[in-house]
Design a protein around this motif. Structure first.
Motif, PDB file in Angstrom:
ATOM      1  N   MET A  94       0.795  -1.405   0.046  1.00 23.86           N
ATOM      2  CA  MET A  94       0.002   0.071  -0.131  1.00 23.86           C
ATOM      3  C   MET A  94       1.097   1.197   0.052  1.00 23.86           C
ATOM      4  N   ARG A  95       0.377   2.511  -0.203  1.00 22.88           N
ATOM      5  CA  ARG A  95       1.050   3.549  -0.394  1.00 22.88           C
ATOM      6  C   ARG A  95       0.197   4.630   0.216  1.00 22.88           C
ATOM      7  N   MET A  96       0.652   5.290   1.402  1.00 23.24           N
ATOM      8  CA  MET A  96       0.080   6.342   2.104  1.00 23.24           C
ATOM      9  C   MET A  96       0.622   7.777   1.771  1.00 23.24           C
ATOM     10  N   VAL A  97      -0.014   8.705   1.034  1.00 22.53           N
ATOM     11  CA  VAL A  97       0.343   9.998   1.027  1.00 22.53           C
ATOM     12  C   VAL A  97      -0.208  10.897   1.964  1.00 22.53           C
ATOM     13  N   ILE A  98       0.710  11.516   2.707  1.00 23.93           N
ATOM     14  CA  ILE A  98       0.377  12.479   3.597  1.00 23.93           C
ATOM     15  C   ILE A  98       0.565  13.772   3.300  1.00 23.93           C
ATOM     16  N   ALA A 115      10.066  12.844  11.017  1.00 25.92           N
ATOM     17  CA  ALA A 115      10.520  11.749  12.001  1.00 25.92           C
ATOM     18  C   ALA A 115       9.350  11.573  12.790  1.00 25.92           C
ATOM     19  N   VAL A 116       8.610  12.543  13.149  1.00 25.83           N
ATOM     20  CA  VAL A 116       7.266  12.560  14.069  1.00 25.83           C
ATOM     21  C   VAL A 116       6.236  11.759  13.110  1.00 25.83           C
ATOM     22  N   VAL A 117       6.119  12.045  11.998  1.00 24.53           N
ATOM     23  CA  VAL A 117       5.071  11.365  10.945  1.00 24.53           C
ATOM     24  C   VAL A 117       5.523   9.969  10.910  1.00 24.53           C
ATOM     25  N   VAL A 121       3.036   6.959  12.273  1.00 30.01           N
ATOM     26  CA  VAL A 121       2.250   6.031  11.271  1.00 30.01           C
ATOM     27  C   VAL A 121       2.672   4.613  11.676  1.00 30.01           C
ATOM     28  N   GLY A 122       3.957   4.177  11.647  1.00 31.46           N
ATOM     29  CA  GLY A 122       4.490   3.048  12.066  1.00 31.46           C
ATOM     30  C   GLY A 122       3.720   2.365  13.333  1.00 31.46           C
ATOM     31  N   GLU A 123       3.544   3.260  14.336  1.00 34.41           N
ATOM     32  CA  GLU A 123       2.971   2.818  15.539  1.00 34.41           C
ATOM     33  C   GLU A 123       1.554   2.586  15.447  1.00 34.41           C
ATOM     34  N   ASN A 142       5.537  11.131   2.624  1.00 27.62           N
ATOM     35  CA  ASN A 142       5.245  12.538   3.424  1.00 27.62           C
ATOM     36  C   ASN A 142       5.477  13.844   2.427  1.00 27.62           C
ATOM     37  N   GLU A 143       4.196  14.370   2.190  1.00 28.92           N
ATOM     38  CA  GLU A 143       4.086  15.698   1.565  1.00 28.92           C
ATOM     39  C   GLU A 143       3.901  16.879   2.382  1.00 28.92           C
ATOM     40  N   LEU A 144       4.246  16.942   3.460  1.00 28.43           N
ATOM     41  CA  LEU A 144       3.972  18.000   4.396  1.00 28.43           C
ATOM     42  C   LEU A 144       4.850  19.145   4.131  1.00 28.43           C
ATOM     43  N   LYS A 145       4.310  20.499   3.890  1.00 25.98           N
ATOM     44  CA  LYS A 145       5.164  21.465   3.584  1.00 25.98           C
ATOM     45  C   LYS A 145       4.848  22.501   4.758  1.00 25.98           C
ATOM     46  N   PRO A 146       5.764  23.496   4.875  1.00 25.77           N
ATOM     47  CA  PRO A 146       5.657  24.665   5.831  1.00 25.77           C
ATOM     48  C   PRO A 146       4.251  25.374   5.621  1.00 25.77           C
ATOM     49  N   GLY A 147       3.570  25.949   6.676  1.00 22.28           N
ATOM     50  CA  GLY A 147       2.403  26.634   6.545  1.00 22.28           C
ATOM     51  C   GLY A 147       2.566  28.135   6.087  1.00 22.28           C
TER      52      GLY A 147
END
Length: 411
Positions: A94-98, A115-117, A121-123, A142-147
């Motif tokens: 599976m692929r999870m895009v965040i 690292a937090v993400v 997710v693993g946990e 992980n595609e999170l960017k600064p706000g």
């Protein structure tokens, strides 16, 4: 849209009126759905919320406050698998895009959001899906960017304002049908049930159709192929599970007379392996269905088709300023408090509407619609309800802190 000034408070307008609708439990037809913890849509919601809670904790530990983030965009792309009696295999993960936004720098200090993400997710997968190994069965993108600077500025203000103009609605109490839908999925995914029936996966979906005093539950439950050696075992265990679930629910009936469970309706003994709902990992996301934030359960764990609902996807949104999240959960809390504490209230709906920049404890309007027991009038209960609404709004920041700590599930 102009920004309101915060030099003086804006007490919310509270409007209380009788409901124009018959309480849901007294209507002839009621439809309710729930997607269990292993459903792809629920996975997306639950994982994004877990990331937000983890980031809130990390921000508070590092910076003493929660910084701007919204982890509310996620797509779970189904993998590939070849389930078969006795045990198949996963052929592609599976692929999870965040996606969306998270603050990575505050002043001259940086926080490792990635690292937090990844740790979160693993946990989550290890805790909730027994047969999924996130290091093998999942690719995390992980595609999170600064706000944005403008939205991030909200968090630097002495009085934090709503990040959006948004409305939400909540209700109480749950109808008997709604309570039975929750009871059915939670029973099938309980630890005791999994010990007794380890062949049942976490991907459970329940659709309830109540017609008058009869309830039909259409249930889909993924079976884990390693526990099913042959066709005969599958259909024998399926019949037993159906019977056990019906008995479990029959003990909980109040005004509903009978309940029928239809389990895995696509099954066909004549079609061999293709006629059974088998999976390798216990979730359809391994090879059949993808998932997305906001397509699953509402914040009370249900998809109640007879109720008014908002359009906000609460999972992963910032719990301190994102009114789409805060008010969606808070309206359910308000409705529950009104129903529990004000005698004569049979059913209650609460709407809140924010205005961007305005403090979240000062909504533009709070609207309450009531279905009352015989002999009770709106006039008789209005003073108590208005006082309760204002009191709960005064304490909303304690509510948002509890929300940031993960005290309230969102799916």
């Amino acid at each position: 849209m102009g920004r309101p000034m915060h030099g003086r408070p804006h007490p919310p307008t509270v409007v209380i009126e009788p409901s124009r609708c018959k309480p849901v439990g007294r209507r002839r037809v009621e439809l309710v759905e729930r997607k269990g913890i292993g459903h792809p849509d629920t996975i997306c919601d639950a994982v994004q919320e877990a990331i937000s809670v983890a980031l809130c904790r990390a921000y508070q530990e590092e910076f003493g406050r929660i910084l701007h983030h919204n982890i509310d965009k996620s797509l779970l792309v189904a993998g590939s698998s070849t389930p078969r009696p006795g045990g198949g295999r996963v052929t592609a993960p599976m692929r999870m895009v965040i996606g969306d936004r998270a603050t990575t720098v505050c002043g001259n200090r940086r926080i490792d959001v990635d690292a937090v993400v990844r740790a979160t997710v693993g946990e989550w997968f290890r805790k909730h899906l027994r047969f999924v190994d996130p290091t093998v069965h999942l690719v995390l993108q992980n595609e999170l960017k600064p706000g944005s600077a403008q939205l991030g500025d909200i968090f630097d203000r002495e009085v934090m304002g709503a990040n959006d103009t948004s409305a939400a609605v909540g209700y109480a109490p749950l109808s008997e049908t709604e309570a039975l839908v929750l009871a059915a999925e939670r029973f099938l995914n309980s630890a005791d049930f999994k010990k007794r029936y380890p062949e049942t996966g976490e991907d459970v979906k329940v659709m309830a159709c109540r017609r008058d005093r009869h309830l039909t539950l259409t249930v889909a439950t993924a079976f884990v192929d390693r526990f099913i050696p042959d066709n005969r075992t599958y259909f024998s265990r399926k019949a037993e599970i159906k019977s056990v679930l019906e008995a479990h629910l029959a003990e909980r009936l109040k005004t509903i007379d009978t309940v029928t469970v239809d389990l895995n309706c696509l099954d066909d003994p004549a079609r061999g392996d293709a006629g059974m709902y088998l999976t390798v990992l216990g979730t359809s996301a391994e090879g059949a269905d993808g998932g997305q934030v906001g397509r699953g359960n509402k914040v009370n764990g249900l998809i109640p088709l007879n109720r008014p609902v908002g359009t906000e996807a609460a999972a992963g949104k910032n719990p301190t300023s994102h009114v789409g999240k805060i008010y969606t959960l808070f309206t359910h809390r308000l409705a529950g408090e009104i129903h529990a504490r004000v005698p004569g209230v049979e059913e209650v709906y609460v709407w809140l509407c924010s205005q961007i920049g305005r403090p979240i404890d000062q909504p533009l309007i709070a609207s309450v619609a009531l279905s009352l027991a015989a002999g009770t009038t709106v006039k008789a209960v209005s003073t108590d309800i208005e006082a309760l609404v204002r009191q709960e709004l005064d304490d909303i920041h304690a509510f948002t802190q509890a929300l940031a700590e993960g005290a309230f599930p969102v799916c």
